[in-house]
Design a protein around this motif. Structure first.
Motif, PDB file in Angstrom:
ATOM      1  N   LEU A 112       0.811  -1.215   0.000  1.00 19.11           N
ATOM      2  CA  LEU A 112       0.000   0.000   0.000  1.00 19.11           C
ATOM      3  C   LEU A 112       0.843   1.264   0.000  1.00 19.11           C
ATOM      4  O   LEU A 112       1.964   1.294   0.522  1.00 19.11           O
ATOM      5  N   SER A 164      -3.035   0.793  -4.129  1.00 16.97           N
ATOM      6  CA  SER A 164      -2.495  -0.566  -4.170  1.00 16.97           C
ATOM      7  C   SER A 164      -1.222  -0.573  -5.007  1.00 16.97           C
ATOM      8  O   SER A 164      -1.164   0.055  -6.062  1.00 16.97           O
ATOM      9  N   TYR A 173      -8.124  -5.686  -1.799  1.00 11.32           N
ATOM     10  CA  TYR A 173      -8.328  -4.364  -1.197  1.00 11.32           C
ATOM     11  C   TYR A 173      -9.549  -3.661  -1.794  1.00 11.32           C
ATOM     12  O   TYR A 173     -10.320  -3.009  -1.076  1.00 11.32           O
ATOM     13  N   ASP A 293      -6.567  -5.480   7.140  1.00 11.50           N
ATOM     14  CA  ASP A 293      -5.856  -5.763   5.895  1.00 11.50           C
ATOM     15  C   ASP A 293      -6.140  -7.196   5.424  1.00 11.50           C
ATOM     16  O   ASP A 293      -5.879  -8.153   6.166  1.00 11.50           O
TER      17      ASP A 293
END
Length: 320
Positions: A112, A164, A173, A293
Motif C-alpha cells: 500500500l 495498491s 483491497y 488488511d
C-alpha cells in the motif's frame, strides 16, 4: 464526498495488458479501439473523436512516435483507418494548468501507499486534468508504475487516498470498499445554523444527475452519521461518517439538511468550470480510514495530517 471503489474502466482493464508505449513521467498510455466508420485515416477519427485536441496536435504526436498500434508500430497522419485497430496514445494537454498544492506520502510498504491529497488535485486523470493528478504525481515520484487507487475522493476534497502497489493483491483491497468493510471519517465546515436540528444519522436516495447527486424518491441508498463538534458564529465543524459511498454523498447530504459545506462550488449552486478559487477550497477533509488488511491481517488505521481552515474570523459570510 465521492469515496467509492475506483471503477475498472475499459482503459484500466487494458492497462493490465502489455502496452506498446512506456509510462512517461508517471503518465501511462491510453488505448482506443477503432469502431466501424467511414473515416479515411486514423488522424481523421482521432480529430473527430477528441474534438478538444487540435488536429495539429495529433499530427505532432504522430510525428513524434507518440501514437502507435498494438504492435508498437508508429501511426502516421496518412495511416488508413481500419476497424478494430487498437490505437495507443498519451492523454495529455499542452496547456494543462498546474495545481499549486503538494501531496504528502504518509505511508508506504510492499502492498500500500497512503497519501494526503490537497484540495483541487484530482485522484486520477480525467478531462483536462492529466499530469496534474495524484496518481500521475505519485507514479513519477515513487517510480511505481503499478500504482492504482483502490478508492477515490472528489477533486475538491482533501485528505486520505489509499493506493495498491501489487496487481496480484489489488482485488482483495478493492473488495473492502465494495463490501463496505472500510471505516471512514470526514470533517466538514458548514454554514450554520440549520433550519432544524441535525439528525444523528441521515438517509436518502441519491441519483446521479449531470454533475450533481440529487435526492429522489425511493428506498434510501446513502447513509451518513453526523455529529456537531464545534460552532463558531455562522459556521460549524461537523464529524461525518459515511456508511455508503455515493457520488458527492456528504456534500449532497449537508445541502439537503440546510448546512451546505463552505466553499462548495456545486452545492447549492454549480460554479462555472475553471472557476477554482485557490483561497476558498471546499471545507471537506477525508480525516481517517481504517480496515482489516485482507493480505497481512493487520489492523490498518490512517489519519490525515491536514486540517481544515476556518473561514477568516470564523465566519462564512459572503461564501453563498
Amino acid at each position: 464526498m465521492s469515496d467509492r471503489p475506483a471503477r475498472k474502466s475499459g482503459s484500466a482493464r487494458r492497462a493490465a495488458q502489455p502496452r506498446p508505449l512506456p509510462v512517461d513521467g508517471g503518465l501511462g498510455p491510453s488505448c482506443v479501439a477503432l469502431p466501424p466508420g467511414d473515416w479515411a485515416t486514423v488522424l481523421d477519427f482521432l480529430t473527430e473523436r477528441f474534438p478538444m485536441v487540435p488536429r495539429a496536435d495529433w499530427q505532432a504526436r504522430m510525428a513524434a512516435g507518440r501514437v502507435v498500434a498494438g504492435d508498437g508500430s508508429r501511426l502516421a497522419a496518412q495511416t488508413p483507418f481500419r476497424k478494430d485497430l487498437r490505437v495507443w496514445y498519451y492523454r495529455e494537454w499542452a496547456d494543462e494548468a498546474p495545481v499549486p498544492f503538494q501531496e504528502t506520502v504518509l505511508f508506504q510498504d510492499e502492498q500500500l501507499v497512503v497519501a494526503d491529497k490537497p484540495h483541487f488535485l484530482p485522484v486520477m486523470p480525467s478531462g483536462r486534468h492529466v499530469r496534474e493528478t495524484l496518481l500521475v504525481r505519485l507514479k513519477q515520484r515513487l517510480g511505481l508504475d503499478t500504482l492504482v487507487p483502490i478508492h477515490r475522493i472528489d477533486r475538491e476534497t482533501a485528505g486520505l487516498v489509499v493506493f495498491s502497489v501489487q496487481p496480484a493483491t489489488r482485488g482483495a483491497y478493492q473488495r473492502l470498499f465494495a463490501e463496505r468493510a472500510v471505516r471512514k471519517q470526514y470533517e466538514a465546515i458548514v454554514h450554520w445554523p440549520p433550519p432544524a436540528p441535525l439528525p444523528a444519522v441521515y438517509r436518502s436516495r441519491l441519483a446521479d444527475v449531470f454533475m450533481r447527486s440529487e435526492t429522489v424518491a425511493g428506498e434510501p441508498n446513502a447513509e451518513t452519521a453526523i455529529a456537531v463538534r464545534e460552532v463558531r458564529g455562522d459556521v460549524a465543524l461537523l464529524d461525518l461518517a459515511p456508511h455508503t459511498g455515493r457520488k458527492h454523498q456528504l456534500r449532497a447530504h449537508c445541502e439537503a439538511l440546510g448546512v451546505p459545506i463552505v466553499g462548495d462550488g456545486i452545492y447549492p449552486v454549480l460554479r462555472p468550470e475553471g472557476a477554482d478559487d485557490w483561497q476558498n477550497p471546499l471545507r471537506l477533509l477525508a480525516r481517517g480510514i481504517a480496515f482489516d488488511d485482507p493480505v497481512t491481517g493487520e489492523a490498518r488505521v490512517f489519519r490525515s495530517a491536514l486540517s481544515l481552515a476556518w473561514p477568516e474570523g470564523g465566519s462564512a459570510d459572503g461564501q453563498i
